[in-house]
Design a protein around this motif. Structure first.
Motif, PDB file in Angstrom:
ATOM      1  N   GLY A 113      -0.433 -11.117   5.684  1.00 57.25           N
ATOM      2  CA  GLY A 113      -0.042 -10.590   6.989  1.00 57.25           C
ATOM      3  C   GLY A 113       1.219  -9.757   6.908  1.00 57.25           C
ATOM      4  O   GLY A 113       1.320  -8.690   7.538  1.00 57.25           O
ATOM      5  N   ALA A 114       2.206 -10.232   6.139  1.00 58.34           N
ATOM      6  CA  ALA A 114       3.435  -9.463   5.970  1.00 58.34           C
ATOM      7  C   ALA A 114       3.153  -8.130   5.286  1.00 58.34           C
ATOM      8  O   ALA A 114       3.731  -7.084   5.647  1.00 58.34           O
ATOM      9  N   ALA A 115       2.248  -8.137   4.294  1.00 60.62           N
ATOM     10  CA  ALA A 115       1.905  -6.898   3.597  1.00 60.62           C
ATOM     11  C   ALA A 115       1.204  -5.909   4.535  1.00 60.62           C
ATOM     12  O   ALA A 115       1.451  -4.700   4.490  1.00 60.62           O
ATOM     13  N   LEU A 116       0.309  -6.407   5.400  1.00 55.23           N
ATOM     14  CA  LEU A 116      -0.411  -5.535   6.324  1.00 55.23           C
ATOM     15  C   LEU A 116       0.498  -5.006   7.429  1.00 55.23           C
ATOM     16  O   LEU A 116       0.250  -3.930   7.984  1.00 55.23           O
ATOM     17  N   ALA A 117       1.546  -5.763   7.764  1.00 56.39           N
ATOM     18  CA  ALA A 117       2.425  -5.351   8.862  1.00 56.39           C
ATOM     19  C   ALA A 117       3.120  -4.025   8.573  1.00 56.39           C
ATOM     20  O   ALA A 117       3.354  -3.230   9.494  1.00 56.39           O
ATOM     21  N   TRP A 118       3.438  -3.762   7.328  1.00 52.15           N
ATOM     22  CA  TRP A 118       4.180  -2.543   7.007  1.00 52.15           C
ATOM     23  C   TRP A 118       3.418  -1.273   7.362  1.00 52.15           C
ATOM     24  O   TRP A 118       3.972  -0.377   8.014  1.00 52.15           O
ATOM     25  N   PRO A 119       2.136  -1.102   6.970  1.00 53.59           N
ATOM     26  CA  PRO A 119       1.437   0.129   7.373  1.00 53.59           C
ATOM     27  C   PRO A 119       1.146   0.197   8.873  1.00 53.59           C
ATOM     28  O   PRO A 119       0.910   1.286   9.397  1.00 53.59           O
ATOM     29  N   LEU A 120       1.148  -0.927   9.567  1.00 54.09           N
ATOM     30  CA  LEU A 120       0.891  -0.918  11.010  1.00 54.09           C
ATOM     31  C   LEU A 120       2.150  -0.645  11.821  1.00 54.09           C
ATOM     32  O   LEU A 120       2.074  -0.338  13.014  1.00 54.09           O
ATOM     33  N   MET A 121       3.298  -0.767  11.186  1.00 50.57           N
ATOM     34  CA  MET A 121       4.557  -0.737  11.923  1.00 50.57           C
ATOM     35  C   MET A 121       4.817   0.603  12.597  1.00 50.57           C
ATOM     36  O   MET A 121       5.241   0.662  13.760  1.00 50.57           O
ATOM     37  N   ALA A 123       2.877   2.839  13.827  1.00 43.29           N
ATOM     38  CA  ALA A 123       2.044   3.144  14.992  1.00 43.29           C
ATOM     39  C   ALA A 123       2.200   2.137  16.125  1.00 43.29           C
ATOM     40  O   ALA A 123       1.862   2.440  17.268  1.00 43.29           O
ATOM     41  N   HIS A 124       2.724   0.940  15.831  1.00 41.63           N
ATOM     42  CA  HIS A 124       2.695  -0.115  16.841  1.00 41.63           C
ATOM     43  C   HIS A 124       4.027  -0.798  17.106  1.00 41.63           C
ATOM     44  O   HIS A 124       4.080  -1.741  17.887  1.00 41.63           O
ATOM     45  N   HIS A 125       5.103  -0.318  16.480  1.00 41.11           N
ATOM     46  CA  HIS A 125       6.372  -1.009  16.717  1.00 41.11           C
ATOM     47  C   HIS A 125       7.537  -0.067  16.529  1.00 41.11           C
ATOM     48  O   HIS A 125       7.519   0.817  15.666  1.00 41.11           O
ATOM     49  N   GLU A 126       8.549  -0.252  17.376  1.00 34.91           N
ATOM     50  CA  GLU A 126       9.798   0.470  17.255  1.00 34.91           C
ATOM     51  C   GLU A 126      10.932  -0.545  17.231  1.00 34.91           C
ATOM     52  O   GLU A 126      10.883  -1.548  17.920  1.00 34.91           O
ATOM     53  N   GLY A 127      11.947  -0.249  16.464  1.00 36.55           N
ATOM     54  CA  GLY A 127      13.085  -1.151  16.407  1.00 36.55           C
ATOM     55  C   GLY A 127      13.165  -1.857  15.066  1.00 36.55           C
ATOM     56  O   GLY A 127      12.698  -1.356  14.037  1.00 36.55           O
ATOM     57  N   ASP A 128      13.776  -3.054  15.096  1.00 34.21           N
ATOM     58  CA  ASP A 128      14.003  -3.815  13.876  1.00 34.21           C
ATOM     59  C   ASP A 128      12.668  -4.219  13.254  1.00 34.21           C
ATOM     60  O   ASP A 128      11.872  -4.911  13.889  1.00 34.21           O
ATOM     61  N   PRO A 129      12.392  -3.805  12.012  1.00 31.03           N
ATOM     62  CA  PRO A 129      11.104  -4.130  11.399  1.00 31.03           C
ATOM     63  C   PRO A 129      10.978  -5.588  10.964  1.00 31.03           C
ATOM     64  O   PRO A 129       9.862  -6.082  10.838  1.00 31.03           O
ATOM     65  N   THR A 130      12.101  -6.272  10.773  1.00 30.82           N
ATOM     66  CA  THR A 130      12.037  -7.634  10.250  1.00 30.82           C
ATOM     67  C   THR A 130      11.281  -8.558  11.194  1.00 30.82           C
ATOM     68  O   THR A 130      10.404  -9.315  10.773  1.00 30.82           O
ATOM     69  N   GLY A 131      11.622  -8.511  12.483  1.00 34.61           N
ATOM     70  CA  GLY A 131      10.955  -9.368  13.458  1.00 34.61           C
ATOM     71  C   GLY A 131       9.461  -9.092  13.535  1.00 34.61           C
ATOM     72  O   GLY A 131       8.652 -10.012  13.645  1.00 34.61           O
ATOM     73  N   PHE A 132       9.081  -7.804  13.469  1.00 36.44           N
ATOM     74  CA  PHE A 132       7.670  -7.441  13.538  1.00 36.44           C
ATOM     75  C   PHE A 132       6.904  -7.989  12.341  1.00 36.44           C
ATOM     76  O   PHE A 132       5.828  -8.569  12.488  1.00 36.44           O
ATOM     77  N   LEU A 312      -9.690   1.289  15.210  1.00 37.68           N
ATOM     78  CA  LEU A 312     -10.812   0.545  14.641  1.00 37.68           C
ATOM     79  C   LEU A 312     -10.581   0.254  13.162  1.00 37.68           C
ATOM     80  O   LEU A 312     -10.955  -0.813  12.665  1.00 37.68           O
ATOM     81  N   GLY A 313      -9.968   1.194  12.454  1.00 36.40           N
ATOM     82  CA  GLY A 313      -9.612   0.937  11.066  1.00 36.40           C
ATOM     83  C   GLY A 313      -8.593  -0.176  10.950  1.00 36.40           C
ATOM     84  O   GLY A 313      -8.681  -1.037  10.061  1.00 36.40           O
ATOM     85  N   ALA A 314      -7.607  -0.187  11.868  1.00 35.92           N
ATOM     86  CA  ALA A 314      -6.615  -1.261  11.872  1.00 35.92           C
ATOM     87  C   ALA A 314      -7.270  -2.601  12.182  1.00 35.92           C
ATOM     88  O   ALA A 314      -6.924  -3.631  11.587  1.00 35.92           O
ATOM     89  N   LEU A 315      -8.245  -2.593  13.109  1.00 42.55           N
ATOM     90  CA  LEU A 315      -8.948  -3.829  13.440  1.00 42.55           C
ATOM     91  C   LEU A 315      -9.706  -4.363  12.232  1.00 42.55           C
ATOM     92  O   LEU A 315      -9.708  -5.573  11.969  1.00 42.55           O
ATOM     93  N   ALA A 316     -10.351  -3.476  11.492  1.00 42.18           N
ATOM     94  CA  ALA A 316     -11.078  -3.904  10.288  1.00 42.18           C
ATOM     95  C   ALA A 316     -10.123  -4.530   9.277  1.00 42.18           C
ATOM     96  O   ALA A 316     -10.434  -5.559   8.657  1.00 42.18           O
ATOM     97  N   ALA A 317      -8.942  -3.938   9.110  1.00 42.87           N
ATOM     98  CA  ALA A 317      -7.960  -4.489   8.175  1.00 42.87           C
ATOM     99  C   ALA A 317      -7.445  -5.836   8.664  1.00 42.87           C
ATOM    100  O   ALA A 317      -7.267  -6.775   7.869  1.00 42.87           O
ATOM    101  N   ILE A 318      -7.203  -5.937   9.963  1.00 47.41           N
ATOM    102  CA  ILE A 318      -6.731  -7.210  10.525  1.00 47.41           C
ATOM    103  C   ILE A 318      -7.766  -8.309  10.325  1.00 47.41           C
ATOM    104  O   ILE A 318      -7.436  -9.440   9.949  1.00 47.41           O
ATOM    105  N   MET A 319      -9.038  -7.990  10.579  1.00 48.65           N
ATOM    106  CA  MET A 319     -10.093  -8.983  10.405  1.00 48.65           C
ATOM    107  C   MET A 319     -10.199  -9.402   8.939  1.00 48.65           C
ATOM    108  O   MET A 319     -10.375 -10.596   8.630  1.00 48.65           O
ATOM    109  N   ALA A 320     -10.100  -8.449   8.032  1.00 50.10           N
ATOM    110  CA  ALA A 320     -10.216  -8.776   6.607  1.00 50.10           C
ATOM    111  C   ALA A 320      -9.088  -9.695   6.164  1.00 50.10           C
ATOM    112  O   ALA A 320      -9.311 -10.678   5.443  1.00 50.10           O
TER     113      ALA A 320
END
Length: 442
Positions: A113-121, A123-132, A312-320
Protein backbone atom coordinates in the motif's frame (compact mmCIF):
# COMPACT_ATOMS: atom_id res chain seq x y z
CA UNK A 1 -34.76 22.98 13.28
CA UNK A 2 -37.97 24.27 11.70
CA UNK A 3 -41.05 22.31 10.62
CA UNK A 4 -39.87 21.94 7.02
CA UNK A 5 -36.52 20.50 8.11
CA UNK A 6 -38.28 18.13 10.48
CA UNK A 7 -40.45 16.79 7.66
CA UNK A 8 -37.46 16.42 5.34
CA UNK A 9 -35.43 14.66 8.02
CA UNK A 10 -38.16 12.15 8.84
CA UNK A 11 -38.83 11.43 5.17
CA UNK A 12 -35.11 10.99 4.53
CA UNK A 13 -34.79 8.57 7.46
CA UNK A 14 -37.76 6.53 6.21
CA UNK A 15 -36.28 6.39 2.71
CA UNK A 16 -32.87 5.37 4.05
CA UNK A 17 -34.37 2.64 6.21
CA UNK A 18 -36.51 1.22 3.40
CA UNK A 19 -33.81 1.17 0.73
CA UNK A 20 -31.13 -0.17 3.08
CA UNK A 21 -33.30 -3.01 4.37
CA UNK A 22 -34.39 -3.94 0.85
CA UNK A 23 -30.85 -4.01 -0.50
CA UNK A 24 -29.59 -5.87 2.58
CA UNK A 25 -32.24 -8.56 2.12
CA UNK A 26 -31.35 -8.85 -1.57
CA UNK A 27 -27.68 -9.27 -0.70
CA UNK A 28 -28.50 -12.08 1.73
CA UNK A 29 -30.57 -13.86 -0.92
CA UNK A 30 -27.50 -13.73 -3.16
CA UNK A 31 -25.38 -15.29 -0.43
CA UNK A 32 -23.64 -12.05 0.53
CA UNK A 33 -23.45 -10.24 3.90
CA UNK A 34 -26.24 -7.70 4.33
CA UNK A 35 -23.66 -4.93 4.68
CA UNK A 36 -22.85 -5.28 0.95
CA UNK A 37 -26.40 -4.39 -0.02
CA UNK A 38 -26.61 -1.61 2.56
CA UNK A 39 -23.43 0.04 1.29
CA UNK A 40 -24.71 -0.26 -2.30
CA UNK A 41 -27.97 1.36 -1.14
CA UNK A 42 -25.98 4.40 -0.13
CA UNK A 43 -24.24 4.52 -3.51
CA UNK A 44 -27.60 4.16 -5.29
CA UNK A 45 -29.01 7.20 -3.50
CA UNK A 46 -25.94 9.27 -4.33
CA UNK A 47 -24.85 11.10 -7.47
CA UNK A 48 -23.59 7.91 -9.16
CA UNK A 49 -27.10 6.91 -10.25
CA UNK A 50 -29.34 9.85 -9.37
CA UNK A 51 -27.06 12.71 -10.34
CA UNK A 52 -26.17 15.70 -8.21
CA UNK A 53 -29.48 17.55 -8.59
CA UNK A 54 -31.85 14.70 -7.64
CA UNK A 55 -29.55 13.49 -4.87
CA UNK A 56 -29.46 17.01 -3.41
CA UNK A 57 -33.24 17.25 -3.72
CA UNK A 58 -33.68 14.06 -1.68
CA UNK A 59 -31.04 15.05 0.87
CA UNK A 60 -30.67 18.85 1.08
CA UNK A 61 -27.55 20.30 2.66
CA UNK A 62 -29.24 21.27 5.94
CA UNK A 63 -30.76 17.78 6.28
CA UNK A 64 -27.39 16.18 5.53
CA UNK A 65 -25.88 17.99 8.50
CA UNK A 66 -28.58 16.53 10.75
CA UNK A 67 -28.07 13.09 9.26
CA UNK A 68 -24.34 13.52 9.80
CA UNK A 69 -24.90 13.90 13.55
CA UNK A 70 -26.93 10.68 13.63
CA UNK A 71 -24.31 8.91 11.52
CA UNK A 72 -21.55 9.97 13.93
CA UNK A 73 -23.46 8.40 16.82
CA UNK A 74 -24.00 5.26 14.73
CA UNK A 75 -20.29 4.95 13.94
CA UNK A 76 -19.42 5.43 17.62
CA UNK A 77 -21.84 2.62 18.55
CA UNK A 78 -20.45 0.42 15.79
CA UNK A 79 -16.88 0.93 16.93
CA UNK A 80 -17.94 0.04 20.46
CA UNK A 81 -19.44 -3.19 19.07
CA UNK A 82 -16.22 -3.91 17.18
CA UNK A 83 -14.16 -3.39 20.31
CA UNK A 84 -16.45 -5.49 22.49
CA UNK A 85 -16.50 -8.33 19.96
CA UNK A 86 -12.70 -8.32 19.89
CA UNK A 87 -12.18 -11.34 22.16
CA UNK A 88 -8.70 -10.82 23.55
CA UNK A 89 -8.87 -14.38 24.88
CA UNK A 90 -8.23 -15.47 21.30
CA UNK A 91 -4.78 -13.93 21.52
CA UNK A 92 -3.70 -15.88 24.59
CA UNK A 93 -1.88 -19.05 23.66
CA UNK A 94 -2.01 -18.27 19.93
CA UNK A 95 -0.04 -20.79 17.93
CA UNK A 96 2.73 -20.17 15.45
CA UNK A 97 0.28 -20.19 12.54
CA UNK A 98 -1.79 -17.41 14.09
CA UNK A 99 1.17 -15.17 14.81
CA UNK A 100 2.86 -15.67 11.44
CA UNK A 101 -0.39 -15.25 9.49
CA UNK A 102 -1.36 -12.11 11.40
CA UNK A 103 1.99 -10.45 10.87
CA UNK A 104 2.39 -11.41 7.22
CA UNK A 105 -1.21 -10.51 6.31
CA UNK A 106 -0.70 -7.08 7.87
CA UNK A 107 2.88 -6.22 6.94
CA UNK A 108 2.70 -7.20 3.25
CA UNK A 109 -0.41 -5.07 2.51
CA UNK A 110 1.15 -2.22 4.49
CA UNK A 111 4.29 -2.33 2.36
CA UNK A 112 2.48 -2.73 -0.95
CA UNK A 113 0.00 0.00 0.00
CA UNK A 114 2.81 2.41 0.82
CA UNK A 115 4.48 1.60 -2.51
CA UNK A 116 1.23 2.20 -4.45
CA UNK A 117 0.55 5.47 -2.62
CA UNK A 118 3.48 7.24 -4.26
CA UNK A 119 2.24 7.07 -7.89
CA UNK A 120 -1.30 7.97 -6.73
CA UNK A 121 -0.18 10.97 -4.71
CA UNK A 122 0.16 13.52 -7.52
CA UNK A 123 -3.39 12.99 -8.76
CA UNK A 124 -5.18 12.57 -5.43
CA UNK A 125 -3.37 14.45 -2.70
CA UNK A 126 -1.84 17.82 -1.93
CA UNK A 127 0.26 18.68 1.07
CA UNK A 128 2.42 16.54 3.33
CA UNK A 129 3.00 13.19 1.58
CA UNK A 130 3.85 11.30 4.77
CA UNK A 131 0.29 11.25 6.13
CA UNK A 132 -1.11 10.17 2.75
CA UNK A 133 1.34 7.30 2.32
CA UNK A 134 0.85 6.05 5.87
CA UNK A 135 -2.94 6.29 5.69
CA UNK A 136 -3.13 4.52 2.34
CA UNK A 137 -0.94 1.73 3.66
CA UNK A 138 -3.17 1.22 6.70
CA UNK A 139 -6.31 1.26 4.54
CA UNK A 140 -4.89 -1.65 2.54
CA UNK A 141 -4.24 -3.71 5.69
CA UNK A 142 -7.72 -3.54 7.26
CA UNK A 143 -9.78 -6.67 7.99
CA UNK A 144 -13.41 -6.38 9.10
CA UNK A 145 -13.57 -8.51 12.23
CA UNK A 146 -17.41 -8.37 12.63
CA UNK A 147 -18.12 -9.39 9.02
CA UNK A 148 -15.50 -12.12 9.22
CA UNK A 149 -17.04 -13.48 12.42
CA UNK A 150 -20.49 -13.53 10.80
CA UNK A 151 -19.20 -15.38 7.71
CA UNK A 152 -17.46 -17.96 9.90
CA UNK A 153 -20.58 -18.49 12.01
CA UNK A 154 -22.86 -18.76 8.97
CA UNK A 155 -20.61 -21.42 7.40
CA UNK A 156 -20.33 -23.48 10.59
CA UNK A 157 -16.59 -22.90 10.94
CA UNK A 158 -16.61 -21.36 14.43
CA UNK A 159 -15.43 -24.51 16.21
CA UNK A 160 -12.85 -25.50 13.59
CA UNK A 161 -9.16 -24.72 13.60
CA UNK A 162 -9.63 -22.60 10.47
CA UNK A 163 -12.34 -20.55 12.16
CA UNK A 164 -10.52 -19.92 15.42
CA UNK A 165 -7.26 -19.14 13.63
CA UNK A 166 -8.90 -16.65 11.28
CA UNK A 167 -10.69 -14.92 14.16
CA UNK A 168 -7.46 -14.65 16.14
CA UNK A 169 -5.63 -13.31 13.08
CA UNK A 170 -8.36 -10.74 12.47
CA UNK A 171 -8.23 -9.69 16.14
CA UNK A 172 -4.49 -9.10 15.96
CA UNK A 173 -4.81 -7.32 12.60
CA UNK A 174 -7.54 -5.06 14.02
CA UNK A 175 -5.40 -4.11 17.01
CA UNK A 176 -2.45 -3.32 14.76
CA UNK A 177 -4.52 -1.42 12.20
CA UNK A 178 -6.37 0.79 14.69
CA UNK A 179 -3.19 1.50 16.63
CA UNK A 180 -1.39 2.50 13.43
CA UNK A 181 -4.37 4.56 12.26
CA UNK A 182 -4.30 6.55 15.50
CA UNK A 183 -0.69 7.45 14.78
CA UNK A 184 -1.48 8.22 11.13
CA UNK A 185 -4.30 10.60 12.10
CA UNK A 186 -1.93 12.45 14.43
CA UNK A 187 0.71 12.70 11.68
CA UNK A 188 -1.76 13.73 8.98
CA UNK A 189 -3.44 16.46 11.02
CA UNK A 190 -0.07 17.89 12.08
CA UNK A 191 1.02 19.88 15.11
CA UNK A 192 1.32 18.82 18.75
CA UNK A 193 1.95 15.21 17.71
CA UNK A 194 4.13 14.41 20.70
CA UNK A 195 1.56 15.92 23.10
CA UNK A 196 -1.27 13.86 21.62
CA UNK A 197 0.57 10.56 21.63
CA UNK A 198 1.92 11.23 25.12
CA UNK A 199 -1.63 11.56 26.47
CA UNK A 200 -3.13 8.73 24.44
CA UNK A 201 -0.99 6.05 26.09
CA UNK A 202 -1.90 6.95 29.70
CA UNK A 203 -5.52 7.28 28.58
CA UNK A 204 -5.48 3.70 27.32
CA UNK A 205 -3.85 2.56 30.57
CA UNK A 206 -6.53 4.42 32.54
CA UNK A 207 -9.28 2.65 30.59
CA UNK A 208 -7.82 -0.78 31.33
CA UNK A 209 -6.83 -0.27 34.96
CA UNK A 210 -9.65 2.00 36.20
CA UNK A 211 -12.63 2.08 33.85
CA UNK A 212 -12.83 -1.68 33.28
CA UNK A 213 -12.92 -2.54 37.05
CA UNK A 214 -15.47 0.22 37.63
CA UNK A 215 -17.69 -1.17 34.87
CA UNK A 216 -17.42 -4.64 36.37
CA UNK A 217 -18.41 -3.31 39.79
CA UNK A 218 -21.23 -1.17 38.39
CA UNK A 219 -22.70 -4.21 36.63
CA UNK A 220 -23.22 -5.92 40.01
CA UNK A 221 -25.15 -2.93 41.39
CA UNK A 222 -27.74 -3.15 38.63
CA UNK A 223 -27.87 -6.86 37.88
CA UNK A 224 -31.33 -8.41 37.42
CA UNK A 225 -31.92 -12.12 37.81
CA UNK A 226 -30.27 -14.18 35.09
CA UNK A 227 -26.92 -12.40 35.04
CA UNK A 228 -27.67 -9.93 32.25
CA UNK A 229 -27.25 -6.14 32.44
CA UNK A 230 -29.87 -3.81 33.86
CA UNK A 231 -31.21 -0.77 32.04
CA UNK A 232 -29.20 1.61 34.21
CA UNK A 233 -25.99 -0.23 33.37
CA UNK A 234 -26.75 -0.11 29.64
CA UNK A 235 -27.34 3.63 29.95
CA UNK A 236 -24.01 3.93 31.79
CA UNK A 237 -22.24 2.06 28.98
CA UNK A 238 -23.82 4.28 26.33
CA UNK A 239 -22.77 7.41 28.15
CA UNK A 240 -19.31 6.03 28.77
CA UNK A 241 -18.58 5.12 25.15
CA UNK A 242 -19.74 8.55 23.97
CA UNK A 243 -17.55 10.28 26.57
CA UNK A 244 -14.61 8.09 25.61
CA UNK A 245 -15.10 9.08 21.98
CA UNK A 246 -15.26 12.74 23.01
CA UNK A 247 -11.99 12.36 24.94
CA UNK A 248 -10.04 10.93 22.00
CA UNK A 249 -11.56 13.55 19.69
CA UNK A 250 -10.37 16.23 22.12
CA UNK A 251 -6.93 14.62 22.14
CA UNK A 252 -6.86 15.24 18.39
CA UNK A 253 -7.17 11.61 17.27
CA UNK A 254 -10.75 10.71 16.34
CA UNK A 255 -13.84 9.73 18.28
CA UNK A 256 -13.85 6.24 16.75
CA UNK A 257 -10.75 5.32 18.75
CA UNK A 258 -12.35 6.21 22.07
CA UNK A 259 -15.49 4.23 21.29
CA UNK A 260 -13.41 1.25 20.13
CA UNK A 261 -11.25 1.32 23.26
CA UNK A 262 -14.31 1.51 25.52
CA UNK A 263 -15.70 -1.58 23.81
CA UNK A 264 -12.38 -3.40 24.16
CA UNK A 265 -12.35 -2.88 27.96
CA UNK A 266 -16.01 -3.82 28.35
CA UNK A 267 -16.20 -6.68 30.93
CA UNK A 268 -17.72 -9.88 29.58
CA UNK A 269 -19.34 -11.09 32.81
CA UNK A 270 -20.20 -14.68 33.69
CA UNK A 271 -20.06 -16.76 30.47
CA UNK A 272 -20.24 -13.54 28.47
CA UNK A 273 -23.81 -12.76 29.63
CA UNK A 274 -23.02 -9.17 30.63
CA UNK A 275 -21.44 -8.22 27.33
CA UNK A 276 -24.00 -10.11 25.26
CA UNK A 277 -26.85 -8.40 27.09
CA UNK A 278 -25.40 -4.96 26.36
CA UNK A 279 -24.88 -5.83 22.70
CA UNK A 280 -28.46 -7.07 22.38
CA UNK A 281 -29.70 -3.67 23.54
CA UNK A 282 -27.38 -1.58 21.34
CA UNK A 283 -27.22 -3.60 18.10
CA UNK A 284 -30.83 -3.07 16.94
CA UNK A 285 -30.68 0.73 17.11
CA UNK A 286 -27.23 0.79 15.56
CA UNK A 287 -27.82 -1.76 12.80
CA UNK A 288 -31.39 -0.89 11.82
CA UNK A 289 -31.23 2.89 11.65
CA UNK A 290 -27.99 4.67 12.52
CA UNK A 291 -25.57 2.65 10.38
CA UNK A 292 -27.80 2.85 7.27
CA UNK A 293 -27.67 6.62 7.72
CA UNK A 294 -23.88 6.37 7.65
CA UNK A 295 -24.04 4.17 4.53
CA UNK A 296 -26.14 6.72 2.68
CA UNK A 297 -24.00 9.67 3.69
CA UNK A 298 -20.95 7.70 2.56
CA UNK A 299 -22.67 6.90 -0.73
CA UNK A 300 -23.50 10.54 -1.31
CA UNK A 301 -19.74 11.17 -1.47
CA UNK A 302 -19.20 8.42 -4.06
CA UNK A 303 -19.57 9.46 -7.69
CA UNK A 304 -18.51 6.71 -10.07
CA UNK A 305 -20.08 8.41 -13.09
CA UNK A 306 -17.17 10.83 -13.42
CA UNK A 307 -14.35 8.30 -13.36
CA UNK A 308 -12.02 8.40 -16.36
CA UNK A 309 -9.56 5.94 -17.83
CA UNK A 310 -6.78 6.81 -15.42
CA UNK A 311 -9.15 6.30 -12.49
CA UNK A 312 -10.04 2.84 -13.78
CA UNK A 313 -6.34 2.04 -14.03
CA UNK A 314 -5.88 3.23 -10.44
CA UNK A 315 -8.82 1.07 -9.37
CA UNK A 316 -7.24 -1.98 -11.00
CA UNK A 317 -3.97 -1.31 -9.16
CA UNK A 318 -5.80 -0.79 -5.86
CA UNK A 319 -7.70 -4.06 -6.28
CA UNK A 320 -4.51 -5.95 -7.15
CA UNK A 321 -2.67 -4.63 -4.10
CA UNK A 322 -5.65 -5.06 -1.76
CA UNK A 323 -6.52 -8.61 -2.77
CA UNK A 324 -3.01 -9.80 -3.58
CA UNK A 325 -1.38 -8.29 -0.52
CA UNK A 326 -3.85 -9.81 1.93
CA UNK A 327 -4.11 -13.16 0.20
CA UNK A 328 -0.41 -13.71 -0.39
CA UNK A 329 0.51 -12.42 3.06
CA UNK A 330 -2.01 -14.67 4.79
CA UNK A 331 -1.17 -17.67 2.60
CA UNK A 332 2.56 -17.33 3.12
CA UNK A 333 2.23 -16.77 6.85
CA UNK A 334 -0.16 -19.72 7.24
CA UNK A 335 2.12 -22.06 5.29
CA UNK A 336 5.08 -20.90 7.35
CA UNK A 337 3.01 -21.59 10.46
CA UNK A 338 2.31 -25.18 9.40
CA UNK A 339 -1.16 -25.06 7.78
CA UNK A 340 -1.86 -27.02 4.61
CA UNK A 341 -2.44 -25.31 1.29
CA UNK A 342 -6.22 -25.39 1.43
CA UNK A 343 -6.51 -23.88 4.91
CA UNK A 344 -3.84 -21.31 4.03
CA UNK A 345 -5.80 -20.30 0.92
CA UNK A 346 -9.04 -20.16 2.95
CA UNK A 347 -7.34 -17.82 5.44
CA UNK A 348 -6.24 -15.61 2.56
CA UNK A 349 -9.84 -15.36 1.35
CA UNK A 350 -11.28 -14.74 4.83
CA UNK A 351 -8.83 -12.02 5.80
CA UNK A 352 -9.67 -10.11 2.60
CA UNK A 353 -13.02 -9.25 4.19
CA UNK A 354 -13.20 -5.48 4.76
CA UNK A 355 -16.86 -4.46 5.05
CA UNK A 356 -17.97 -1.49 7.12
CA UNK A 357 -14.69 -1.35 9.03
CA UNK A 358 -12.93 -0.23 5.84
CA UNK A 359 -15.70 2.28 5.22
CA UNK A 360 -15.14 3.81 8.67
CA UNK A 361 -11.39 4.04 8.01
CA UNK A 362 -12.02 5.71 4.64
CA UNK A 363 -14.46 8.11 6.27
CA UNK A 364 -11.76 9.15 8.71
CA UNK A 365 -9.37 9.73 5.81
CA UNK A 366 -11.91 11.85 3.93
CA UNK A 367 -12.73 13.84 7.05
CA UNK A 368 -9.13 14.77 7.85
CA UNK A 369 -8.41 15.60 4.21
CA UNK A 370 -6.05 12.73 3.38
CA UNK A 371 -8.31 11.34 0.63
CA UNK A 372 -10.07 13.28 -2.12
CA UNK A 373 -13.54 12.27 -3.33
CA UNK A 374 -12.27 10.45 -6.42
CA UNK A 375 -9.86 8.23 -4.51
CA UNK A 376 -12.45 7.76 -1.77
CA UNK A 377 -14.89 6.47 -4.39
CA UNK A 378 -12.31 4.01 -5.72
CA UNK A 379 -11.53 2.75 -2.22
CA UNK A 380 -15.23 2.21 -1.46
CA UNK A 381 -15.49 0.09 -4.61
CA UNK A 382 -12.50 -1.92 -3.36
CA UNK A 383 -14.07 -2.41 0.07
CA UNK A 384 -17.36 -3.67 -1.39
CA UNK A 385 -15.70 -5.90 -3.99
CA UNK A 386 -13.23 -7.59 -1.64
CA UNK A 387 -15.99 -8.31 0.88
CA UNK A 388 -18.28 -9.68 -1.84
CA UNK A 389 -15.52 -11.97 -3.14
CA UNK A 390 -14.91 -13.62 0.24
CA UNK A 391 -17.92 -15.94 0.21
CA UNK A 392 -17.54 -17.25 -3.36
CA UNK A 393 -13.76 -17.74 -2.97
CA UNK A 394 -14.24 -19.57 0.30
CA UNK A 395 -16.87 -21.78 -1.30
CA UNK A 396 -14.48 -22.76 -4.10
CA UNK A 397 -11.58 -23.40 -1.75
CA UNK A 398 -13.62 -25.48 0.71
CA UNK A 399 -16.00 -27.07 -1.78
CA UNK A 400 -14.95 -30.61 -0.82
CA UNK A 401 -14.89 -30.04 2.91
CA UNK A 402 -17.70 -30.48 5.42
CA UNK A 403 -18.45 -27.78 8.02
CA UNK A 404 -16.44 -29.63 10.68
CA UNK A 405 -13.35 -29.40 8.49
CA UNK A 406 -13.24 -33.02 7.30
CA UNK A 407 -12.83 -33.80 3.62
CA UNK A 408 -16.01 -35.04 1.93
CA UNK A 409 -15.63 -38.39 0.14
CA UNK A 410 -15.39 -38.02 -3.63
CA UNK A 411 -16.74 -40.29 -6.36
CA UNK A 412 -14.45 -43.05 -7.58
CA UNK A 413 -12.04 -42.01 -10.28
CA UNK A 414 -11.54 -38.45 -9.05
CA UNK A 415 -8.34 -37.15 -7.56
CA UNK A 416 -7.67 -34.74 -4.75
CA UNK A 417 -6.02 -31.40 -5.44
CA UNK A 418 -2.47 -30.99 -4.17
CA UNK A 419 -2.24 -31.12 -0.38
CA UNK A 420 -6.02 -31.58 -0.02
CA UNK A 421 -5.51 -34.77 1.95
CA UNK A 422 -2.62 -33.39 3.93
CA UNK A 423 -3.52 -33.52 7.60
CA UNK A 424 -3.25 -30.27 9.49
CA UNK A 425 -0.58 -30.47 12.16
CA UNK A 426 -1.72 -30.72 15.73
CA UNK A 427 -2.06 -27.31 17.35
CA UNK A 428 -2.97 -27.69 20.96
CA UNK A 429 -2.43 -24.00 21.47
CA UNK A 430 -5.30 -23.04 19.18
CA UNK A 431 -7.78 -20.89 21.04
CA UNK A 432 -11.37 -22.06 21.52
CA UNK A 433 -14.10 -20.38 19.56
CA UNK A 434 -15.74 -17.45 21.31
CA UNK A 435 -19.09 -18.14 22.94
CA UNK A 436 -20.68 -14.89 21.97
CA UNK A 437 -22.36 -14.42 18.64
CA UNK A 438 -20.67 -11.96 16.29
CA UNK A 439 -21.91 -8.44 15.87
CA UNK A 440 -24.70 -8.11 13.31
CA UNK A 441 -24.40 -4.59 11.92
CA UNK A 442 -21.56 -5.39 9.57
Amino acid sequence: MNASQTVQLLVALALILGVARTMGALARRLGQPAVIGEILAGVMLGPTLLGDDLSMELFPADVRSLLGALAAVGVALFMFLVGSELDLGLLRGSGRATISTSLCSTLLPLGLGAALAWPLMDAHHEGDPTGFVLFFAVAMAVTAFPVLARIIADRGLASTRLGTTSLACAAIADLLAWSLLAVVVAVATGGRLEWRLALLIPYAVLMVTVVRPLLRRASTWDAPKGGGPGRNFVALVLGGLLLSGACTEWLGMHYVFGAFLFGAVMPRGLNGKLRDGVLERIEPLCGLLLLPVYFVLSGLKVDLSRLNGSDLGALAAIMAVAVGGKFLGAYGGARWGGLDRRDAAALGALLNTRGLTELVVLGVGLEIGVLDNRLYSLMVVMAVTTTALTGPLLGVILRDRSPDGADVPRPAGTTDPPDAAEAAPDDSSASPAPNASPAKPS
